[in-house]
Design a protein around this motif. Structure first.
Motif, PDB file in Angstrom:
ATOM      1  N   THR A  74      -1.560  -5.003  -5.044  1.00  0.00           N
ATOM      2  CA  THR A  74      -1.952  -3.610  -5.246  1.00  0.00           C
ATOM      3  C   THR A  74      -2.479  -3.006  -3.944  1.00  0.00           C
ATOM      4  OG1 THR A  74      -4.145  -4.314  -5.884  1.00  0.00           O
ATOM      5  CG2 THR A  74      -2.548  -4.061  -7.644  1.00  0.00           C
ATOM      6  N   PRO A  75      -2.654  -1.675  -3.895  1.00  0.00           N
ATOM      7  CA  PRO A  75      -3.028  -1.018  -2.641  1.00  0.00           C
ATOM      8  C   PRO A  75      -4.291  -1.577  -2.004  1.00  0.00           C
ATOM      9  CG  PRO A  75      -2.473   0.610  -4.289  1.00  0.00           C
ATOM     10  CD  PRO A  75      -2.427  -0.703  -4.976  1.00  0.00           C
ATOM     11  N   ARG A  76      -5.219  -2.084  -2.788  1.00  0.00           N
ATOM     12  CA  ARG A  76      -6.482  -2.481  -2.184  1.00  0.00           C
ATOM     13  C   ARG A  76      -6.309  -3.658  -1.235  1.00  0.00           C
ATOM     14  NH1 ARG A  76     -12.282  -3.415  -4.892  1.00  0.00           N
ATOM     15  NH2 ARG A  76     -13.323  -4.006  -2.969  1.00  0.00           N
ATOM     16  N   ASP A  78      -2.982  -5.596  -0.831  1.00  0.00           N
ATOM     17  CA  ASP A  78      -1.644  -5.451  -0.263  1.00  0.00           C
ATOM     18  C   ASP A  78      -1.226  -6.613   0.643  1.00  0.00           C
ATOM     19  OD1 ASP A  78       0.790  -4.427   0.271  1.00  0.00           O
ATOM     20  OD2 ASP A  78       0.110  -3.012   1.800  1.00  0.00           O
TER      21      ASP A  78
ATOM     22  N   LYS B  31       8.954   0.441   2.952  1.00  0.00           N
ATOM     23  CA  LYS B  31       7.641   0.937   3.399  1.00  0.00           C
ATOM     24  C   LYS B  31       7.354   2.307   2.801  1.00  0.00           C
ATOM     25  CE  LYS B  31       5.618   0.270   7.520  1.00  0.00           C
ATOM     26  NZ  LYS B  31       4.729  -0.882   7.403  1.00  0.00           N
ATOM     27  N   ARG B  35       4.371   3.289   0.418  1.00  0.00           N
ATOM     28  CA  ARG B  35       3.449   4.379   0.713  1.00  0.00           C
ATOM     29  C   ARG B  35       3.242   5.274  -0.487  1.00  0.00           C
ATOM     30  NH1 ARG B  35       1.617   5.500   5.827  1.00  0.00           N
ATOM     31  NH2 ARG B  35       0.571   3.605   6.380  1.00  0.00           N
ATOM     32  N   VAL B  36       4.295   5.458  -1.263  1.00  0.00           N
ATOM     33  CA  VAL B  36       4.150   6.240  -2.485  1.00  0.00           C
ATOM     34  C   VAL B  36       3.145   5.557  -3.400  1.00  0.00           C
ATOM     35  CG1 VAL B  36       5.356   7.108  -4.509  1.00  0.00           C
ATOM     36  CG2 VAL B  36       6.467   7.140  -2.289  1.00  0.00           C
ATOM     37  N   GLY B  37       3.143   4.226  -3.411  1.00  0.00           N
ATOM     38  CA  GLY B  37       2.155   3.491  -4.182  1.00  0.00           C
ATOM     39  C   GLY B  37       0.864   3.261  -3.419  1.00  0.00           C
ATOM     40  N   ARG B  38       0.687   3.964  -2.314  1.00  0.00           N
ATOM     41  CA  ARG B  38      -0.516   3.872  -1.477  1.00  0.00           C
ATOM     42  C   ARG B  38      -0.729   2.485  -0.910  1.00  0.00           C
ATOM     43  NH1 ARG B  38      -4.979   8.100  -3.631  1.00  0.00           N
ATOM     44  NH2 ARG B  38      -3.530   9.809  -3.897  1.00  0.00           N
ATOM     45  N   ARG B  39       0.364   1.789  -0.602  1.00  0.00           N
ATOM     46  CA  ARG B  39       0.249   0.517   0.101  1.00  0.00           C
ATOM     47  C   ARG B  39       0.830   0.689   1.495  1.00  0.00           C
ATOM     48  NH1 ARG B  39       3.436  -3.271  -1.229  1.00  0.00           N
ATOM     49  NH2 ARG B  39       4.810  -2.164  -2.639  1.00  0.00           N
ATOM     50  N   TYR B  40       0.556  -0.272   2.373  1.00  0.00           N
ATOM     51  CA  TYR B  40       1.191  -0.232   3.688  1.00  0.00           C
ATOM     52  C   TYR B  40       2.610  -0.761   3.612  1.00  0.00           C
ATOM     53  CZ  TYR B  40      -2.869   1.172   6.299  1.00  0.00           C
ATOM     54  OH  TYR B  40      -3.897   1.885   6.796  1.00  0.00           O
TER      55      TYR B  40
END
Lengths: 213, 301
Positions: A74-76, A78, B31, B35-40
């Motif tokens: 998940t984004p946190r 990653d 990528k 980014r849409v999922g707020r990941r790098y």
């Protein structure tokens, strides 16, 4: 032995009868062999670097620790940033995370999944349960020491270790692999009899071939 | 016909550029999706490392002859498709074999790899592979219908089956593109394009949460690496056809890179916005929404 695994005569839809021996027909009976590294040290070093930077984890959560792996996607946290990805099939994975306690029933599946992975492959023991049983130290059906049954490259201690600890664990594993010390698959092949003996001591209803890749 | 030996290094150069561009482009798309999922998301060079790792695995097992040939067919489908269309319009170096094959051949190559893959995955004997193959072939059949209609509309419009001549007819101004002269055909083809890019809502072949991961379940090491190589070549080869038929082709590499990127981005945008269809929803969607557009395109031409 389950009835479905026994040798039997099967009648096909076209009326022809043939013999089926599931253990012989559906699985490979060949023992694993020690696979040599590449001839050149430079090439092997290059491969080891690539293996370290491309860890594909088998998506198989064995215990409660599996819940600590989900935040990594998940984004946190990653983990994809570090070349860590999840694969749904053991054929394509090269890292098996035993996530938390491993019961005898799950061990059977873990062995079969591990043996289907291709050499070189790595195992991480996640959580204290894989080291000494942890809070399951007196449980009747939980394994106490993982490395009796599968060759472990790295332990991440804790109950449970935080996702940050896992990320640090991946970095440590990368160093092990880059140094050429991640030879668990060859170790498993070399001491195959010892591992099988240990596995059979705890799995009483052994209804699979000794090696099933 | 006279054969130029120089064509061989030229084609290899085309292939080299496309493979590298594809590896980077695929990672870039991942990528952007991340980014849409707020990941790098993965590093931009991750695909190279994965490829090296898979080629560098020590052991591999086989399930039979077709298991070997599946990835080979798949790759030859991608490479063949790429070499039979003019990559760069008007360039002697990068036109490759485009004089020898026409649209029908290109259409055939689009299907060829999938059929080889179906045979190879079928022999691997994994139930997920069989389900994936049956899903993939049924969806592909539905998605190819509007594309085939659009291609026929374009062929009727320009009165030729040669891709080079179709590109030549679109040169001069942006308004000469098929996009503006025959918008219905382009719309039908772009909807069909979504079906072949393995992205949501049409990624029911791989379907990560249902039949992980479909046809390539049993594939590993070099087999998988071959398929990964194809996964970066084939979408670009397919986009090149779209670019040539509908978007005026490309006269130089920068234009090529830009147009391929934008067409690829279209499928990504749709992909991050919509969840996955079930197989019957997907087929119905193609038949209800894309197919009539294709028919309208044929009728209007």
């Amino acid at each position: 032995m389950k009835a479905e695994l026994e040798k039997r005569i099967v009648k096909g839809p076209d009326g022809i009868e043939f013999e089926v021996d599931p253990l012989q027909d559906y699985y490979c009976q060949e023992a694993p062999t020690v696979m040599p590294a590449a001839y050149s040290k430079i090439v092997e070093g290059f491969f080891n670097w690539a293996r370290a930077e491309s860890l594909w984890i088998l998506g198989f959560g064995t215990g409660c620790g599996a819940i600590e792996m989900r935040p990594l996607m998940t984004p946190r946290f990653d983990a994809y940033r570090y070349g860590v990805q999840w694969r749904p099939t053991p054929r394509q994975a090269n890292l098996f995370i035993i996530s938390g306690y491993l019961s005898v029933k799950t061990l059977k599946r873990a062995i079969r999944s591990y043996e289907q992975m291709q050499n070189p492959k790595y195992v991480i023991g996640l959580g204290s349960c894989t080291i000494n049983g942890g809070m399951y130290w007196d449980s009747y059906n939980t394994l106490k020491r993982l490395d009796y049954y599968l060759p472990v490259d790295l332990y991440i201690a804790g109950c449970m270790p935080r996702p940050e600890a896992l990320l640090q664990g991946f970095e440590d594993l990368k160093e092990i692999i880059r140094a050429g010390k991640g030879e668990g698959a060859n170790q498993y092949a070399q001491y195959f009899d010892w591992y099988k003996m240990n596995q059979k001591q705890v799995i009483h209803d052994w209804d699979m071939p000794d090696y099933n890749w | 016909m006279h054969f130029e030996w120089m064509m061989i290094p030229y084609s290899l150069l085309t292939l080299f550029i496309v493979v590298n561009y594809g590896l980077l482009l695929t990672a870039l798309m991942q990528k952007i999706g991340a980014r849409v999922g707020r990941r790098y998301g993965i590093p931009i060079w991750q695909n190279y490392i994965d490829l090296v790792k898979n080629y560098g695995l020590r052991s591999s097992i086989t399930h039979g002859v077709m298991f070997y040939l599946g990835p080979v067919f798949r790759l030859s489908g991608g490479v063949g498709l790429l070499l039979f269309v003019p990559t760069i319009y008007g360039s002697v170096m990068f036109s490759n074999l485009s004089f020898a094959g026409d649209l029908i051949l290109a259409l055939y190559f689009v299907f060829f790899g999938a059929l080889g893959m179906a045979l190879g995955a079928g022999e691997s004997g994994h139930p997920h592979a069989a389900i994936g193959v049956s899903r993939g072939l049924s969806q592909m059949t539905a998605a190819e219908l509007p594309f085939a209609l659009a291609v026929f509309a374009v062929a009727l419009q320009y009165q030729t089956l040669s891709i080079t001549e179709i590109v030549a007819a679109q040169q001069g101004a942006v308004l000469h593109w098929t996009l503006f002269t025959n918008p219905f055909a382009v719309a039908a083809a772009m909807l069909s394009f979504l079906g072949s890019m393995m992205r949501p809502p049409f990624d029911l072949v791989l379907a990560p949460q249902e039949i992980p991961i479909g046809p390539p379940t049993e594939y590993h090491s070099s087999y998988l690496a071959l398929m990964q190589t194809n996964r970066v070549i084939f979408p670009i080869a397919k986009i090149v056809i779209y670019m040539n038929l509908f978007f005026g082709g490309a006269a130089s590499w920068p234009v090529f890179f830009l147009k391929v990127f934008l067409i690829y981005l279209f499928s990504l945008f749709v992909g991050v916005a919509f969840p996955r269809f079930r197989v019957e929803q997907s087929i119905r969607w193609f038949l209800v929404w894309a197919l009539p557009l294709g028919i309208v395109a044929i009728v209007l031409v």
